[in-house]
Design an enzyme around this catalytic site. Sequence first.
Site, PDB file in Angstrom:
ATOM      1  N   ASP A  82       0.843  -1.189   0.000  1.00  7.17           N
ATOM      2  CA  ASP A  82       0.000   0.000   0.000  1.00  7.17           C
ATOM      3  C   ASP A  82       0.884   1.246   0.000  1.00  7.17           C
ATOM      4  OD1 ASP A  82      -2.227   1.625   0.178  1.00  7.17           O
ATOM      5  OD2 ASP A  82      -2.714   1.107   2.242  1.00  7.17           O
ATOM      6  N   LYS A  83       0.262   2.369  -0.284  1.00  7.61           N
ATOM      7  CA  LYS A  83       0.947   3.657  -0.076  1.00  7.61           C
ATOM      8  C   LYS A  83       0.062   4.502   0.825  1.00  7.61           C
ATOM      9  CE  LYS A  83      -1.180   7.145  -1.635  1.00  7.61           C
ATOM     10  NZ  LYS A  83      -1.479   8.474  -1.293  1.00  7.61           N
ATOM     11  N   HIS A  84       0.696   5.404   1.564  1.00  2.00           N
ATOM     12  CA  HIS A  84      -0.078   6.324   2.396  1.00  2.00           C
ATOM     13  C   HIS A  84       0.611   7.677   2.340  1.00  2.00           C
ATOM     14  CE1 HIS A  84      -3.266   6.670   5.462  1.00  2.00           C
ATOM     15  NE2 HIS A  84      -2.525   7.654   5.952  1.00  2.00           N
ATOM     16  N   SER A  85      -0.197   8.708   2.355  1.00  4.46           N
ATOM     17  CA  SER A  85       0.363  10.056   2.289  1.00  4.46           C
ATOM     18  C   SER A  85       0.300  10.709   3.667  1.00  4.46           C
ATOM     19  CB  SER A  85      -0.448  10.855   1.269  1.00  4.46           C
ATOM     20  OG  SER A  85      -0.447  12.214   1.595  1.00  4.46           O
ATOM     21  N   THR A 122      -9.059  10.825   1.809  1.00  6.26           N
ATOM     22  CA  THR A 122      -9.483   9.886   0.757  1.00  6.26           C
ATOM     23  C   THR A 122     -10.877   9.316   1.040  1.00  6.26           C
ATOM     24  OG1 THR A 122      -7.201   9.382   0.241  1.00  6.26           O
ATOM     25  CG2 THR A 122      -8.809   7.702  -0.344  1.00  6.26           C
ATOM     26  N   ARG A 170      -7.863  15.032  16.877  1.00  3.01           N
ATOM     27  CA  ARG A 170      -6.721  15.840  16.423  1.00  3.01           C
ATOM     28  C   ARG A 170      -7.142  16.810  15.312  1.00  3.01           C
ATOM     29  NH1 ARG A 170      -3.115  11.900  13.969  1.00  3.01           N
ATOM     30  NH2 ARG A 170      -1.693  13.605  13.565  1.00  3.01           N
ATOM     31  N   SER A 185      -0.410   7.208  13.890  1.00  4.02           N
ATOM     32  CA  SER A 185      -1.694   7.209  13.197  1.00  4.02           C
ATOM     33  C   SER A 185      -1.590   6.429  11.883  1.00  4.02           C
ATOM     34  CB  SER A 185      -2.110   8.659  12.921  1.00  4.02           C
ATOM     35  OG  SER A 185      -3.170   8.716  12.016  1.00  4.02           O
ATOM     36  N   LYS A 189      -2.780   1.992  11.185  1.00  4.27           N
ATOM     37  CA  LYS A 189      -3.722   1.530  10.157  1.00  4.27           C
ATOM     38  C   LYS A 189      -3.053   0.531   9.212  1.00  4.27           C
ATOM     39  CE  LYS A 189      -4.855   5.898   8.867  1.00  4.27           C
ATOM     40  NZ  LYS A 189      -4.852   6.969   9.840  1.00  4.27           N
ATOM     41  N   LYS A 190      -1.790   0.820   8.901  1.00  2.00           N
ATOM     42  CA  LYS A 190      -1.100  -0.011   7.907  1.00  2.00           C
ATOM     43  C   LYS A 190      -0.723  -1.365   8.494  1.00  2.00           C
ATOM     44  CE  LYS A 190      -2.161   2.873   5.436  1.00  2.00           C
ATOM     45  NZ  LYS A 190      -3.008   2.775   4.245  1.00  2.00           N
TER      46      LYS A 190
HETATM   47  N1  URA Z   1      -2.511  10.596   7.662  1.00  2.62           N
HETATM   48  C1  URA Z   1      -2.924   9.848   8.723  1.00  2.62           C
HETATM   49  O1  URA Z   1      -3.511   8.788   8.541  1.00  2.62           O
HETATM   50  N2  URA Z   1      -2.683  10.305   9.947  1.00  2.62           N
HETATM   51  C2  URA Z   1      -2.032  11.462  10.198  1.00  2.62           C
HETATM   52  O2  URA Z   1      -1.843  11.793  11.344  1.00  2.62           O
HETATM   53  C3  URA Z   1      -1.606  12.237   9.096  1.00  2.62           C
HETATM   54  C4  URA Z   1      -1.858  11.781   7.826  1.00  2.62           C
END
Ligand code: URA
Length: 439
Positions: A82-85, A122, A170, A185, A189-190
């Site tokens: 996966d990718k996450h930003s 997203t 937050r 965070s 999830k990942k």
């Molecule tokens: N994306 C996330 O899932 N969490 C953050 O804190 C910042 C970007």
Amino acid sequence: MLFADVIRHKRDGGVLGDAEIQFFVDGLADGSLPAEQVSSLAMAIFLNSMTFDETATLTTAMAESGTVLDWSSAGLDGPVVDKHSTGGVGDKVSFLLAPIAAACGCFVPMISGRGLGHTGGTTDKAESIPGYNTAPDFETFRKVVKTIGCAVIGQTSDLAPADRRLYSIRDVTATVESIPLITASILSKKIAAGLNALVMDVKVGSGAFMPTYERSVDLAKSIIATAAKAGLKTSAVLTDMNEVLGTTAGNALEIEEAMAFLRNDYRESRLDEVVLALCAEMLLTAGLEDDVDTAAKRCDDAVSSGRAAEIFDRMCASLGGPGDFVDNSRKYLATAPVQKPVFGKGYLTAVDVRAVGNSIIELGGGRRQVGETLDLSVGLSDVAPIGTYLDAQRPLAVIHAASPDAAAHVEKLLLEACSTSDSAPSESVVIHQKLSGPG
Ligand code: URA
């Protein structure tokens, strides 16, 4: 244990013990900690940070606050990647990367977030697609990933529920821009998604959460090191967020731009560069390619052949959306009643992207309070890239708003956020740097 003592400990610059962190995460996940105590600790962490060990403990505890997926018995014939930003404005990359990577042989269980601070999310964008279920049950999620190759969903109550609650608090308490909180965070999830490999898109510039290039590098290093401790192979690409990515910002408008990309109607050059760089990195990190140019070519072919578009449609239909969405997206997406071009004069030289992101919130496209309902139709289109000569023919952007008053208000904000000059600026870099961790 009294939670006020945990807050006091961090407020006074102490290092939280494992039991204190676990107490925090348990209280987040089961809802027993009230929002004021959660936000106080988040602010204390924001101000006094966390050690690497505290961050790693928080990450693991948040990942384990719900179900942790295990794909080993799913019989997948490719890597789970996966990718996450870290968060940006106009960042619609996930809707492109997931189907492109799937077309290249990856399995992408993408668990995304909602809008955070000035950045779009997203999950919110996906909800612009009528019928698309961002919170399917596990069986559906697993089945879609297994049979189609990707599923872009939001956080369910089962996956990293502690992050889900902390994230929403937050978002509205000015506690986003913290390296340990962002690290925990994202990675919670990942890790919960059961990945073999992860590529991070770490944003740099006026729209990034980190205020300087050096802090963005620190964030990338924190994520890579924390992921390595949890056994997740991760690399990071530092990409430019000194201007909106692509030509749109706002939920439905970004979905439309992503669909135009998949249809090969229009691939804005900076967006194209970021998508191909991140997707190539996914293939390299997952071990499907060992040469970056070959990997990028494979990703490019997945778009130009229409295979990525076909995968998007199948994913969309399997999650309850229309099966002909890519070709007919305009028919399905909500449009705002007011469309107002904003004009400037001279070369566009700089953009305060955080202010642009905040203007989307002003339009109703992002949240000011936990749980607020969004107007998914509003935002900006035709956003001019830095270096554009603005005049009566070429606007800075077109505002999509619910009312003429909202459009006039945001016009002012946008003009304040953008600088112009008589001379053209030098060309800006899109991909800054790549970082990777131990295998
Ligand atoms: N994306 C996330 O899932 N969490 C953050 O804190 C910042 C970007």
